[in-house]
Each structure stands twice: as structure tokens, then as C-alpha cells.
Design a protein around this motif. Sequence first.
Motif, PDB file in Angstrom:
ATOM      1  N   PRO A 114       0.813  -1.220   0.000  1.00  0.00           N
ATOM      2  CA  PRO A 114       0.000   0.000   0.000  1.00  0.00           C
ATOM      3  C   PRO A 114       0.845   1.269   0.000  1.00  0.00           C
ATOM      4  O   PRO A 114       1.929   1.314   0.595  1.00  0.00           O
ATOM      5  CB  PRO A 114      -0.805  -0.120   1.306  1.00  0.00           C
ATOM      6  N   ASP A 137      -2.395   3.495   2.891  1.00  0.00           N
ATOM      7  CA  ASP A 137      -3.524   2.930   3.624  1.00  0.00           C
ATOM      8  C   ASP A 137      -3.413   1.411   3.587  1.00  0.00           C
ATOM      9  O   ASP A 137      -3.514   0.796   2.521  1.00  0.00           O
ATOM     10  CB  ASP A 137      -4.839   3.382   2.981  1.00  0.00           C
ATOM     11  N   ASP A 173      -5.511  -1.112   1.526  1.00  0.00           N
ATOM     12  CA  ASP A 173      -5.309  -1.365   0.102  1.00  0.00           C
ATOM     13  C   ASP A 173      -4.525  -2.650  -0.154  1.00  0.00           C
ATOM     14  O   ASP A 173      -4.364  -3.050  -1.310  1.00  0.00           O
ATOM     15  CB  ASP A 173      -4.576  -0.187  -0.550  1.00  0.00           C
ATOM     16  N   PRO A 208      -0.954  -1.625  -5.545  1.00  0.00           N
ATOM     17  CA  PRO A 208      -0.827  -0.169  -5.648  1.00  0.00           C
ATOM     18  C   PRO A 208       0.443   0.278  -6.369  1.00  0.00           C
ATOM     19  O   PRO A 208       1.498  -0.346  -6.245  1.00  0.00           O
ATOM     20  CB  PRO A 208      -0.795   0.278  -4.184  1.00  0.00           C
ATOM     21  N   THR A 235      -1.561   5.524 -10.177  1.00  0.00           N
ATOM     22  CA  THR A 235      -2.543   6.250  -9.369  1.00  0.00           C
ATOM     23  C   THR A 235      -2.513   7.735  -9.694  1.00  0.00           C
ATOM     24  O   THR A 235      -3.556   8.372  -9.900  1.00  0.00           O
ATOM     25  CB  THR A 235      -2.270   6.029  -7.869  1.00  0.00           C
ATOM     26  N   THR A 255      -3.337   8.437  -1.369  1.00  0.00           N
ATOM     27  CA  THR A 255      -4.074   7.455  -0.547  1.00  0.00           C
ATOM     28  C   THR A 255      -3.945   7.704   0.947  1.00  0.00           C
ATOM     29  O   THR A 255      -4.524   6.969   1.740  1.00  0.00           O
ATOM     30  CB  THR A 255      -3.665   5.986  -0.827  1.00  0.00           C
ATOM     31  N   LYS A 256      -3.211   8.743   1.343  1.00  0.00           N
ATOM     32  CA  LYS A 256      -3.018   9.011   2.768  1.00  0.00           C
ATOM     33  C   LYS A 256      -4.021  10.064   3.250  1.00  0.00           C
ATOM     34  O   LYS A 256      -4.789  10.632   2.468  1.00  0.00           O
ATOM     35  CB  LYS A 256      -1.581   9.461   3.030  1.00  0.00           C
ATOM     36  N   GLU A 285      -3.964  13.522   1.445  1.00  0.00           N
ATOM     37  CA  GLU A 285      -3.815  13.468  -0.006  1.00  0.00           C
ATOM     38  C   GLU A 285      -4.227  14.796  -0.639  1.00  0.00           C
ATOM     39  O   GLU A 285      -5.225  15.405  -0.262  1.00  0.00           O
ATOM     40  CB  GLU A 285      -4.672  12.344  -0.578  1.00  0.00           C
TER      41      GLU A 285
END
Length: 279
Positions: free
Chosen positions: A13, A16, A19, A117, A122, A194-195, A198
Amino acid sequence: MSQPGRLVLAATPLGDSRDASPRLAQALAEADVVAAEDTRRLRSLATALGVTPRGRVVSFYEDVEPARLPGLLDALRRDETVLLVTDAGMPSVSDPGYRLVAACVAEDLPVTCLPGPSAVTTALAVSGLPSDRFCFEGFAPRKGGERARWFRDLAAERRTTVFFESPHRLAATLRDAAEALGPDRRAAVCRELTKTYEEVRRGSLAELAAWAGGGVRGEVTVVLAGAAPREVSVADLVEEVTDRVAAGERLKAAAAEVAGAAGVSKKELYDAVLAARRR
């Protein structure tokens, strides 16, 4: 793991732990060896997933990568499963792993991958920039002169470009990009993907450079729009095709490739080259 004696590259991940895939949790629990870029982060991830690695855990970061290779290759030759994980994302993509994969390929040792990921894809997906064709350039050069040359080399790149940058160099990098590519070139800066914090900033290079000048924190991925297609005529391309034919290429093949790259009619270019030959 379904089969022993293989190198498994596992995506982790970006921020997170939710994920993480069930296959990653299973791999952490069952691998004979877990090679981790940061063993502390690996153990934190395992705890978050409720997993206890049964195999031995070894560090595998850039400075120790060459020294670790012989031991990991020996483990694979003994039919042990070696799981390779980095701090976040896919191993070997601007992270440790390439040397080990190359060594396995050279010895015909099995290599497989647990997908997951990736900061590259992304950021590309959320950037709002064309994603049908793109290139990944790793980290931008640290030194200003090298970075300026790097951007000049990208000036004609038609594909969307993705690269990583450290937060404390981001403002200078965006200023260099604006100077080399023009202040109006579109880009996106993706921070802490994803944090909790973000953030995705989209705009022109000039706008993003001004924003970054106020200070930026966290992991950063930059997505840069490709160069606009240059307007060329069929007549402009005749010389390029002629030069390629003189170098040994077949006329039809050269005309097709040049026409495709320039977005003009292959038949028109082919006929124009024949006409030029008759003159």
C-alpha cells in the motif's frame, strides 16, 4: 504460496493498509524469506494485516542490495520462496529490486508478481491528463543543470510524463520545467496519495511552481502533459523519409513510420517521395 522456489515481487500500500490484497497477507505469512526495503515498516504493515511472517526477514534497501543478492539467490536455488517488498508500491519501479530480478532472469529462476498499488498509475489516473499513452521517468535529476537538460530532452515528448520528486526540490524542479517547456504546459502534482492528507494540484507549470514555493511536504508524484503535436506538411517530411531510405530502410516502411509519427497520410507521403525522386 502456490509454488516454492520463486521470487515474488509484491506491491504494498502507498499509505492505507486497507489497500493490501489478501494475496499479499498470505504471501507475508508463508514466504521462506521476506526481503524488505525497511524492516520496521514491513513489521508495521504485517501487524496492521494481522500477519506474522514465518520466514526470516532481511533488509533489502539500495545500499545493501548488491551484498544481499548472493544470499537471496542461494535461497531461490534451494527452492525457497523469496518475497520482495518495498516501502510502498511496486518493487523495482524506482525502488530496490531490478538487480535481483535481472539476476533471476539470467539464471532462469522463476519470478512472479503480486499486483497492487502503484504511485505511477494512481497519479496518472487522477491527474486529469491524457492516459492512453505515457512514460515514466523515475526521479528528476537532483542537480539544476542536469535537471534543465533533462527537461529540454522532454520538450518534444508527446506522451504524458510521470516522475517522482522530493518535496524540498519540487519548487525548483517546477520552475526549471516551466522555463524549458513553457509556463503554460499543464501538469498535476500529486501529494501523499491514498493518505490522510492526499492532495492533487492541477494547473500550469507557472501556477504550480508558485504554489510549491510556499513549501510542500510528503511523497510527491508529478504528471506532466505531453507536447502539443507540431504542425507539419507532407512536403516537410519528404527529406526525412529520403534520408532513412538512403540509410537502408525500405521506402514503404519508412514512409509509414514517419507518417504515423507526424499524423499525416501514409499514401500522400509515399507519393510525395516518389514525385521528389522523379524531379
